[in-house]
Design a protein around this motif. Structure first.
Motif, short mmCIF file in Angstrom:
data_model
loop_
_atom_site.label_atom_id
_atom_site.label_comp_id
_atom_site.label_asym_id
_atom_site.label_seq_id
_atom_site.Cartn_x
_atom_site.Cartn_y
_atom_site.Cartn_z
N ARG A 79 0.83 -1.21 0.00
CA ARG A 79 0.00 0.00 0.00
C ARG A 79 0.86 1.25 0.00
NH1 ARG A 79 -5.13 -1.04 -0.12
NH2 ARG A 79 -5.87 -3.10 0.58
N GLU A 80 1.98 1.20 0.70
CA GLU A 80 2.90 2.34 0.65
C GLU A 80 3.46 2.51 -0.76
OE1 GLU A 80 5.94 1.82 3.55
OE2 GLU A 80 4.58 2.06 5.26
N GLN A 81 3.79 1.39 -1.42
CA GLN A 81 4.30 1.48 -2.79
C GLN A 81 3.21 2.00 -3.72
OE1 GLN A 81 7.21 1.34 -3.81
NE2 GLN A 81 7.23 0.87 -6.00
N ALA A 82 1.98 1.57 -3.51
CA ALA A 82 0.88 2.06 -4.35
C ALA A 82 0.71 3.56 -4.17
CB ALA A 82 -0.42 1.33 -3.99
N GLU A 83 0.85 4.05 -2.95
CA GLU A 83 0.76 5.49 -2.71
C GLU A 83 1.88 6.24 -3.43
OE1 GLU A 83 0.74 6.00 1.49
OE2 GLU A 83 -1.25 5.12 1.77
N ARG A 84 3.07 5.65 -3.41
CA ARG A 84 4.20 6.28 -4.12
C ARG A 84 3.94 6.31 -5.62
NH1 ARG A 84 9.30 7.98 -4.01
NH2 ARG A 84 10.88 7.20 -5.45
N LEU A 85 3.44 5.23 -6.16
CA LEU A 85 3.13 5.19 -7.59
C LEU A 85 2.04 6.20 -7.94
CD1 LEU A 85 3.21 1.33 -8.06
CD2 LEU A 85 4.76 2.95 -9.18
N ALA A 86 1.05 6.33 -7.07
CA ALA A 86 -0.02 7.30 -7.31
C ALA A 86 0.54 8.71 -7.32
CB ALA A 86 -1.11 7.15 -6.25
N ALA A 87 1.50 8.98 -6.43
CA ALA A 87 2.11 10.31 -6.38
C ALA A 87 2.94 10.57 -7.64
CB ALA A 87 2.98 10.44 -5.13
N VAL A 88 3.64 9.55 -8.12
CA VAL A 88 4.41 9.69 -9.37
C VAL A 88 3.46 9.96 -10.53
CG1 VAL A 88 5.84 8.44 -11.03
CG2 VAL A 88 6.38 8.33 -8.59
N ARG A 89 2.36 9.20 -10.57
CA ARG A 89 1.39 9.41 -11.65
C ARG A 89 0.79 10.81 -11.58
NH1 ARG A 89 1.37 8.58 -15.87
NH2 ARG A 89 1.19 6.32 -15.88
N ALA A 90 0.46 11.28 -10.39
CA ALA A 90 -0.12 12.61 -10.25
C ALA A 90 0.86 13.68 -10.71
CB ALA A 90 -0.56 12.85 -8.81
N GLU A 91 2.12 13.49 -10.39
CA GLU A 91 3.15 14.47 -10.75
C GLU A 91 3.43 14.45 -12.25
OE1 GLU A 91 5.55 17.59 -10.04
OE2 GLU A 91 4.43 16.56 -8.46
N ALA A 92 3.46 13.25 -12.83
CA ALA A 92 3.82 13.12 -14.25
C ALA A 92 2.65 13.33 -15.17
CB ALA A 92 4.43 11.74 -14.50
N GLY A 93 1.43 13.04 -14.70
CA GLY A 93 0.29 13.06 -15.60
C GLY A 93 0.50 12.04 -16.70
N PRO A 94 0.11 12.36 -17.93
CA PRO A 94 0.31 11.42 -19.04
C PRO A 94 1.70 11.48 -19.66
CG PRO A 94 -0.85 13.35 -19.82
CD PRO A 94 -0.65 13.55 -18.33
N ALA A 95 2.59 12.31 -19.08
CA ALA A 95 3.89 12.55 -19.72
C ALA A 95 4.86 11.39 -19.58
CB ALA A 95 4.53 13.81 -19.14
N LEU A 96 4.56 10.41 -18.70
CA LEU A 96 5.45 9.26 -18.52
C LEU A 96 4.64 7.97 -18.47
CD1 LEU A 96 7.95 10.54 -15.79
CD2 LEU A 96 8.41 10.23 -18.24
N PHE A 97 5.18 6.93 -19.08
CA PHE A 97 4.62 5.59 -18.99
C PHE A 97 5.23 4.92 -17.76
CE2 PHE A 97 4.35 1.09 -19.74
CZ PHE A 97 3.18 0.91 -20.47
#
Length: 241
Positions: free
Chosen positions: A123-141
């Motif tokens: 769950r901590e890793q999922a939160e980190r991934l969610a934060a990365v996704r929020a920061e990157a938006g669609p700009a990164l796969f």
């Protein structure tokens, strides 16, 4: 279309049983050019391969050296490049995304274990991934590596983590070291969307891996090791020439 959108489109076939997307792993600019010239539509850098090329042990490459190596590879080719950035080098999601975007890479691979913490709480890793996704938006796969097989975990444990990571915004999940025979079981356990498979000697054909449920194929440092085997043969021949 941005490079990230192009990379996302290459994965769009999903687990429909077709031929997977095959992403060779360049360890430097020269190998990246060779793979592009051969016709591959995208590349995936291997952290272990780059570490070896730079003279480091796997997992011991300083962050600045890894980002510099990725930048050189990206600049050498015109196809999208996704970068294996291990567990993120302790960078915050904001710092990590900024540094990846500076390299020009279209995507990144993030592991859910490291030498310091071992296997992270999912769950901590999922939160980190969610934060990365929020920061990157669609700009990164975002490719979320699942390391349970490295720890002797089960299909169910791998699938549970993969589902969490997908829900957090990961574009693809990567149950590293999953045997080919487990791909249908992982799919049956609820993994949807793109699945990355690590190809090793003796595995089924790429077409068969696609039928089993793999969306994309990567090689870790495997292609570098094959290149080094050829280099050893050249070196041995020089001694006897």
């Amino acid at each position: 279309m941005s490079r990230a959108e192009e990379l996302r489109a290459l994965h769009a076939g999903g687990p429909a049983g077709g031929r997977p997307l095959v992403l060779p792993g360049p360890w430097d600019a020269a190998s990246a050019r060779v793979f592009e010239e051969a016709g591959f539509p995208a590349l995936a850098t291997p952290s272990a391969g780059i570490a070896a090329a730079l003279g480091h042990e796997d997992g011991r490459t300083p962050a600045d050296e890894m980002f510099a190596a990725v930048t050189r590879i990206v600049r050498a080719v015109s196809v999208p490049v996704t970068a294996d950035l291990e567990a993120g080098y302790g960078l915050s999601p904001k710092e990590l995304v900024a540094r990846v975007l500076e390299t020009g890479a279209a995507g990144l691979n993030l592991e859910d274990s490291d030498r310091t913490h071992g296997l992270r709480d999912p769950r901590e890793q999922a939160e980190r991934l969610a934060a990365v996704r929020a920061e990157a938006g669609p700009a990164l796969f975002v490719n979320a590596r699942v390391d349970t097989y490295l720890q002797g975990g089960t299909v169910e444990e791998a699938a549970a983590r993969a589902r969490l990571y997908t829900e957090a915004g990961a574009d693809c999940v990567f149950p590293i070291l999953a045997p080919a025979g487990d791909l249908p079981r992982l799919r049956a356990a609820g993994i949807e969307g793109p699945v990355n498979f690590l190809a090793r000697p003796g595995d089924p054909s790429f077409a068969e891996l696609g039928r089993l449920g793999a969306t994309r194929i990567t090689f870790g440092q495997g292609l570098l090791l094959r290149a080094l085997a050829g280099t050893r043969e050249i070196a041995a021949g020089l001694l006897t020439a």
